[in-house]
Write an enzyme that holds these catalytic residues in place. Structure first.
Site, PDB file in Angstrom:
ATOM      1  N   HIS A  34     102.968 114.133  79.844  1.00 57.50           N
ATOM      2  CA  HIS A  34     101.643 114.778  79.791  1.00 57.50           C
ATOM      3  C   HIS A  34     100.753 114.177  78.702  1.00 57.50           C
ATOM      4  O   HIS A  34      99.543 114.382  78.716  1.00 57.50           O
ATOM      5  CB  HIS A  34     101.772 116.299  79.613  1.00 57.50           C
ATOM      6  CG  HIS A  34     102.168 116.759  78.254  1.00 57.50           C
ATOM      7  ND1 HIS A  34     103.450 117.125  77.915  1.00 57.50           N
ATOM      8  CD2 HIS A  34     101.441 116.936  77.123  1.00 57.50           C
ATOM      9  CE1 HIS A  34     103.490 117.508  76.659  1.00 57.50           C
ATOM     10  NE2 HIS A  34     102.283 117.396  76.147  1.00 57.50           N
ATOM     11  N   ASP A  81     108.923 115.524  82.184  1.00 56.19           N
ATOM     12  CA  ASP A  81     107.928 115.254  81.143  1.00 56.19           C
ATOM     13  C   ASP A  81     108.353 114.131  80.197  1.00 56.19           C
ATOM     14  O   ASP A  81     108.163 114.226  78.981  1.00 56.19           O
ATOM     15  CB  ASP A  81     107.598 116.521  80.347  1.00 56.19           C
ATOM     16  CG  ASP A  81     106.214 116.442  79.691  1.00 56.19           C
ATOM     17  OD1 ASP A  81     105.455 115.524  80.038  1.00 56.19           O
ATOM     18  OD2 ASP A  81     105.918 117.301  78.838  1.00 56.19           O
ATOM     19  N   SER A 117     103.250 116.345  70.663  1.00 54.35           N
ATOM     20  CA  SER A 117     104.018 116.061  71.877  1.00 54.35           C
ATOM     21  C   SER A 117     104.517 114.623  71.868  1.00 54.35           C
ATOM     22  O   SER A 117     103.766 113.696  71.586  1.00 54.35           O
ATOM     23  CB  SER A 117     103.152 116.263  73.122  1.00 54.35           C
ATOM     24  OG  SER A 117     102.885 117.612  73.327  1.00 54.35           O
TER      25      SER A 117
END
Length: 454
Positions: A108, A138, A212
């Site tokens: 993402h 992911d 992230s």
């Protein structure tokens, strides 16, 4: 941003947490009076150069607002065209191979990006190439070309225990590299609906948006997870963060390197998580695990001997708590791989089966995703004994487009036009959003030739 319950953010690190560390596990670089002071600084000085900041730019399509029915008399009913809107994003990544320039991050972070820029700790900025990604778990793999990179040591996440110390490293809110600390709060977290395949490490290390893809490490500076999401009421840290275990990441990345994509293995069972109610109704001797409702015909599970009514309790000797956790663990293991599945049978006996995972029932040929003239060719990343890298043609279907252009089994694709392609990820990246005439550079025995793709 990722949302779950109150809030789940596109993960991680910002605030700091006071951490008392046993002197035996930390170096003691200085003292105040006679009191020695533990510090994580020596470990971090060696580890943080392997964590990078990632910035992306791109465009994504958004639907135009539709004209209400009552006003179409005045404006007509024009065809609704999707509108492109530019975006920018920030995240983190981890260098796992310094020689090859491999960087792991979250899908993402780089999804739909047209430009991916990596900033190293020493300030260098380098454009990255996307080798492959997997939206369901992911994970994404990037590659950069640079000298003097530092790679992180990848630890065995199956050895983690609740209570182990953790350190999260990343770039929250674009502030630059930040470090926070905590412990492993829980293992095998699943059923959160963050990703399709979940088997998260939960940590209370302070985590915030922009982190992230960053690193979750142990006190030796070894990678134990890829920071992915947080749970919080308004996007702020409340001490509940989630990371993809390093073993799951390693399984997925190895598939991307070999095939240019994740090729999941399938066990072939459906079921639900065991709880007290199910255990009582089925007279089970365990309150945890994955209860098998159905076993698919001709599946890996059926061939191994697993039956409906069995409760799967371990994968490769590691206990699982739920069917979601089982799905997450199996989902990171590739097709054709062997796995040990431990079950409690309907008769209450514990048995362990060796299972060879199968491909999905309707696999998509990789060639179709590359170029329509490669349809019918089975391809895989390859490196020969001389170290020559490319894409090996394992078979070509008769009368297929690949057969028509002259591609043969055992050919090795080493480039397109004047661009060298070392693996499936690079070949796919070359064909992405490109049209026209292509010259496929092929190594056939000791001969090099070009095949034209129209």
């Amino acid at each position: 941003m990722k949302k779950l319950g109150l809030f789940i953010s596109a993960a991680l690190v910002s605030s700091s947490l006071t951490l008392a560390i046993a002197p035996a596990q930390a170096k003691l670089p200085f003292s105040i009076g006679s009191q020695e002071m533990p510090s994580l600084a020596p470990m971090l000085e060696e580890t943080t150069p392997a964590v990078v900041s990632i910035s992306v730019k791109g465009t994504h399509e958004i639907e135009q607002q539709r004209i209400p029915e009552a006003f179409r008399f005045f404006f007509g009913n024009p065809r609704q065209q999707p509108q492109e809107r530019p975006f920018r994003g920030l995240g983190s990544g981890v260098i796992i191979d310094a020689d090859k320039g491999y960087i792991v991050t979250n899908n993402h972070v780089i999804d739909e990006a047209d430009e991916i820029m990596v900033t190293l700790k020493d300030g260098r900025q380098i454009e990255a190439t996307k080798l492959g990604s997997d939206k369901d778990s992911d994970i994404a793999l990037l590659q950069i070309e640079a000298d003097e990179l530092t790679e992180i040591v990848v630890s065995d996440s199956d050895e983690l225990r609740v209570g182990d110390f953790t350190v999260a490293i990343g770039s929250p809110f674009g502030l630059g590299q930040t470090v926070t600390s905590g412990i492993v709060s829980a293992l095998g977290r699943s059923g959160l609906n963050i990703e399709n395949f979940e088997d998260f490490i939960q940590t209370d290390a302070a985590i915030n948006s922009g982190n992230s893809g960053g690193a979750l490490v142990n006190l030796r500076g070894e990678l134990i997870g890829i920071n992915t999401a947080i749970l919080g009421p308004n996007g702020g840290n409340v001490g509940i963060g989630f990371a993809i275990p390093s073993n799951m990441m390693r399984n997925l990345v190895n598939q991307i390197i070999e095939f240019g994509e994740v090729r999941r293995g399938v066990l072939g069972v459906t079921g639900l998580s065991v709880n007290g109610e199910i255990a009582k109704a089925m007279e089970l001797e365990t309150n945890q695990g994955g209860f098998v409702e159905q076993v698919a015909k001709d599946s890996a599970a059926e061939e191994a001997g697993i039956k409906a009514g069995d409760v799967i309790t371990k994968v490769n000797g590691k206990r699982i708590k739920s069917f979601s956790e089982l799905r997450g663990k199996i989902g990171s293991i590739g097709a054709g791989k062997d796995v040990k599945i431990t079950v409690v049978t309907r008769e209450g006996k514990e048995r362990t089966y060796k299972v060879t995972l199968k491909k999905p029932q309707s696999p998509k040929l990789e060639a179709v995703k590359l170029h329509n003239m490669l349809d019918g060719a089975q391809l895989e990343s390859h490196e020969d004994e001389k170290g020559v890298k490319g894409i090996l043609v394992t078979s070509v279907a008769e009368d297929s487009p690949a057969h028509y252009i002259g591609l043969q089994a055992n050919d090795v694709i080493i480039g397109v036009n004047r661009t060298k392609t070392n693996n499936m990820g690079e070949l796919r990246e070359f064909f992405k959003d490109r049209e026209g005439l292509f010259a496929l550079n092929v190594l056939r025995g000791n001969t090099t030739l070009y095949l034209m793709l129209r």
